[in-house]
Design an enzyme around this catalytic site. Structure first.
Site, mmCIF file in Angstrom:
data_model
loop_
_atom_site.group_PDB
_atom_site.id
_atom_site.type_symbol
_atom_site.label_atom_id
_atom_site.label_comp_id
_atom_site.label_asym_id
_atom_site.label_seq_id
_atom_site.Cartn_x
_atom_site.Cartn_y
_atom_site.Cartn_z
ATOM 1 N N ASP A 226 0.830 -1.205 0.000
ATOM 2 C CA ASP A 226 0.000 0.000 0.000
ATOM 3 C C ASP A 226 0.870 1.262 0.000
ATOM 4 O OD1 ASP A 226 -2.778 1.020 0.331
ATOM 5 O OD2 ASP A 226 -1.999 1.870 2.183
ATOM 6 N N GLU A 309 1.747 -0.588 -5.019
ATOM 7 C CA GLU A 309 0.707 0.384 -5.318
ATOM 8 C C GLU A 309 1.390 1.741 -5.241
ATOM 9 O OE1 GLU A 309 -3.246 2.701 -3.918
ATOM 10 O OE2 GLU A 309 -1.537 2.349 -2.636
HETATM 11 O O1 TEU Z 1 -4.465 4.179 -1.588
HETATM 12 C C1 TEU Z 1 -3.486 5.139 -1.831
HETATM 13 C C2 TEU Z 1 -3.844 6.361 -2.613
HETATM 14 O O2 TEU Z 1 -3.061 7.245 -2.600
HETATM 15 C C3 TEU Z 1 -5.093 6.580 -3.393
HETATM 16 O O3 TEU Z 1 -5.492 5.585 -4.215
HETATM 17 C C4 TEU Z 1 -6.203 7.106 -2.529
HETATM 18 O O4 TEU Z 1 -6.891 6.074 -1.930
HETATM 19 C C5 TEU Z 1 -7.211 7.897 -3.323
HETATM 20 O O5 TEU Z 1 -6.552 8.826 -4.048
HETATM 21 C C6 TEU Z 1 -8.147 8.628 -2.391
HETATM 22 O O6 TEU Z 1 -9.127 9.239 -3.128
HETATM 23 C C7 TEU Z 1 -4.205 3.190 -0.639
HETATM 24 C C8 TEU Z 1 -5.374 2.235 -0.503
HETATM 25 O O7 TEU Z 1 -5.559 1.544 -1.698
HETATM 26 C C9 TEU Z 1 -6.568 3.002 -0.065
HETATM 27 O O8 TEU Z 1 -7.717 2.220 -0.017
HETATM 28 C C10 TEU Z 1 -6.264 3.585 1.289
HETATM 29 O O9 TEU Z 1 -7.318 4.414 1.687
HETATM 30 C C11 TEU Z 1 -4.978 4.400 1.285
HETATM 31 O O10 TEU Z 1 -3.919 3.734 0.630
HETATM 32 C C12 TEU Z 1 -4.506 4.635 2.688
HETATM 33 O O11 TEU Z 1 -4.035 3.444 3.240
#
Ligand code: TEU
Length: 591
Positions: A226, A309
């Site tokens: 993440d 990610e």
């Molecule tokens: O997401 C990271 C991220 O920066 C984006 O996809 C973000 O969720 C989006 O721009 C918000 O509108 C990861 C996870 O996939 C996400 O579900 C989490 O909320 C986030 O990290 C925090 O852990």
């Protein structure tokens, strides 16, 4: 008929084939399960691990190679589990460690690998370390695991810098010290309850190496990492006046996209740092991933993987995450973010192969996940606007039919390209976004922290419909669902599509079966002469050239004729009577 003049790239080799004995992850199709919303075994309205285990045969039959589970750890669930309070245990809402063991062994028995989610940028504020940090006070080793700083201005009343939270509002929260006085501030790039770790502190690195080992010992085959681009912050935590998202083209980033100040521009110029926000994609992250790779490679069965990610651009920067001694995969969000237009799609495909091949990595295609509007709806929106991060009843609604037609074509393009692909639960049903969820149900902190300006991501996280005429559409044994299922979802239920010719589920099954039988994920890719104008046409060929599959999508207004002798094996929609490929339809054809 469109005259598709071959462009400069025609017939050019885009990507060479992998050897037949390539490691599993180079061409794996990995199915993302969002545990809250896939299958509920106990009727509390929230999906759980026993629910998943019971339905794994569905995934074997779908024909995927592996699953990735979004977080199932102990969590107060302020960000649906991306706020982890204990990395080594399962939240009771999802089950127990023995449920996880059974899930992993059952998956392995069915020939499915299992990836879990690792959340290393931040913990929950309920994590023992953070509670200890609050209790121990300024200057303590407990606080040094996080990013605590004195405030600025008189009495330290202002946050240490101007960084916002990705979810809206300020990126810092001030604590009250044990004596009741206002104290230090801590950084949280996401919600207030998600304090960022200080990755300069070796204790943090040691802890995560140990967490990796813990899950390897339990038999997992890899980790989706993440916010992989966020762990290291620029020294000195300088102010930043640009957009906070690097590539995430939501309307939030559009709004926040103020140009850098003069000072900021000068700093970027002087340091050669490039216009990179100081919280993202700092070079120091790569040392972390080299260490993790070594941890994984030291395991008895060294075929476990890391998938980043990382919302990073340009793709040459993203490719750094998948150098041979770092991670194995990195989600190709550039492809996900590309509008439904042939030129930009061709460009994204070209760049993706080039940059990944430069470092010897496969490309990791993806169209949907739990953070973005489902592609069956996204592609039915006005393609000239930035991707919204959610849709509500009072905003522009997608054209559902157009969206699904394009989504099926987009999926055929994705699965026809060599490399690995991720499929998000429900997309194999052509499931649309929930676009009319009443606001009182919304749980995404983005919605609340922006006071509803950002709709947030709940619309892509709604419990899956399995059976049309059953409580909660077969999601669980009761009517309860933690987010409401739209009325339209019954028609998309698995039991409405299984065995039905032409259904999206059967299309996915058949594409995945052919892709596996023909080992298309390991194939080479070159442009077909039909590529150009409004057409994307790639030839996916086996290493010895004996099998050649044309993967063609027509994004133009006029139908396209296939080359003579091409035998269509799959089509995302009906072809014209004369065999021509209509607008927004994709085909796979043997040449
Ligand atoms: O997401 C990271 C991220 O920066 C984006 O996809 C973000 O969720 C989006 O721009 C918000 O509108 C990861 C996870 O996939 C996400 O579900 C989490 O909320 C986030 O990290 C925090 O852990």
């Amino acid at each position: 008929m469109t005259q598709t003049t071959p462009d400069a790239t025609s017939t050019e080799l885009l990507h060479a084939a992998d050897p037949a004995d390539a490691p599993w992850w180079r061409d794996a199709v990995i199915y993302q399960i969002y545990p809250r919303s896939w299958a509920d075994s106990d009727g509390d309205g929230i999906g759980d691990l026993p629910g998943i285990t019971a339905r794994l045969p569905y995934l074997r039959d779908l024909g995927v190679d592996a699953i990735w589970l979004s977080p199932f750890y102990v969590s107060p669930m302020n960000d649906a589990g991306y706020d982890v309070a204990d990395y080594r245990d399962i939240d009771p809402v999802f089950g127990s460690l023995s449920d996880a063991d059974l899930l992993i062994s059952t998956a392995h028995g069915l020939g499915l690998k299992v990836l879990v989610d690792l959340v290393p940028n931040h913990s929950s504020s309920e994590h023992e370390w953070f509670k200890a940090a609050l209790a121990a006070g300024p200057g303590s080793p407990e606080r040094a695991r996080y990013i605590f700083r004195e405030g600025k201005g008189p009495g330290g009343e202002e946050p240490p810098n101007n960084w916002p939270s990705v979810f809206g509002g300020e990126g810092w929260t001030r604590v009250t010290e044990a004596d009741g006085t206002p104290g230090e501030w801590y950084l949280h790039i996401f919600d207030t309850t998600q304090p960022d770790y200080d990755w300069n502190n070796p204790e943090v690195g040691d802890e995560f190496a140990s967490i990796l080992e813990f899950w390897c010992d339990r038999g997992v085959d890899g980790f989706r990492v993440d916010v992989a681009h966020g762990l290291v912050k620029e020294d000195g935590l300088p102010d930043w006046h640009g957009p906070i998202q690097l590539l995430d083209a939501s309307d939030m980033s559009a709004e926040a996209a103020l140009p850098p100040s003069h000072e900021e521009s000068a700093r970027i110029h002087e340091t050669g740092a490039g216009p990179r926000p100081p919280m993202w994609d700092q070079d120091g992250v790569h040392d972390i991933y080299r260490r993790w790779r070594a941890v994984l490679d030291a395991q008895p069965a060294p075929d476990r993987i890391l998938c980043a990610e990382a919302w990073v651009k340009p793709e040459s920067r993203l490719a750094k995450y998948v150098r041979s001694d770092e991670m194995h995969q990195a989600f190709n969000f550039d492809f996900l973010d590309t509008h439904w237009a042939a030129g930009p799609l061709r460009e994204s495909i070209t760049t993706s192969f080039r940059e990944n091949d430069n470092v010897g990595a496969p490309t990791t295609w993806v169209l949907s996940n739990h953070d973005v509007v489902r592609h069956a709806s996204r592609l039915g929106l006005d393609q000239s606007l930035p991707r919204p991060n959610g849709i509500s009843a009072d905003r522009a609604q997608p054209d559902a039919e157009l969206g699904l037609r394009r989504a099926r074509a987009a999926t055929m393009l994705m699965l026809g390209l060599p490399g690995s692909s991720y499929v998000y639960q429900g997309e194999e049903l052509g499931l649309p976004e929930s676009t009319d969820m009443p606001h009182e149900f919304r749980q995404d902190p983005t919605f609340h922290r922006t006071e509803g300006k950002e709709i947030g991501r709940d619309g892509c996280r709604v419990p899956i419909p399995w059976v049309r005429d059953a409580p909660s559409l077969g999601f669980g044994p009761s009517d309860a669902t933690w987010l409401p299922q739209p009325d339209s979802y019954g028609a998309y239920a698995v039991d409405q599509q299984a065995g039905v010719e032409g259904s999206t589920l059967e299309l996915y099954r058949s594409l995945l079966a052919t892709r596996r039988a023909d080992r298309m994920g390991l194939g080479s890719a070159s442009w077909h002469p039909l590529s150009g104008g409004d057409v994307v046409a790639v030839v996916n060929a086996s290493g010895d050239g004996a099998r050649q599959t044309l993967v063609l999508v027509n994004l133009g207004a006029d139908a396209v004729a296939l080359p003579e002798g091409a035998t269509v094996t799959h089509a995302s929609g009906p072809l014209a009577e004369d065999g021509m490929v209509p607008t927004d339809v994709a085909v796979w054809a043997r040449l």
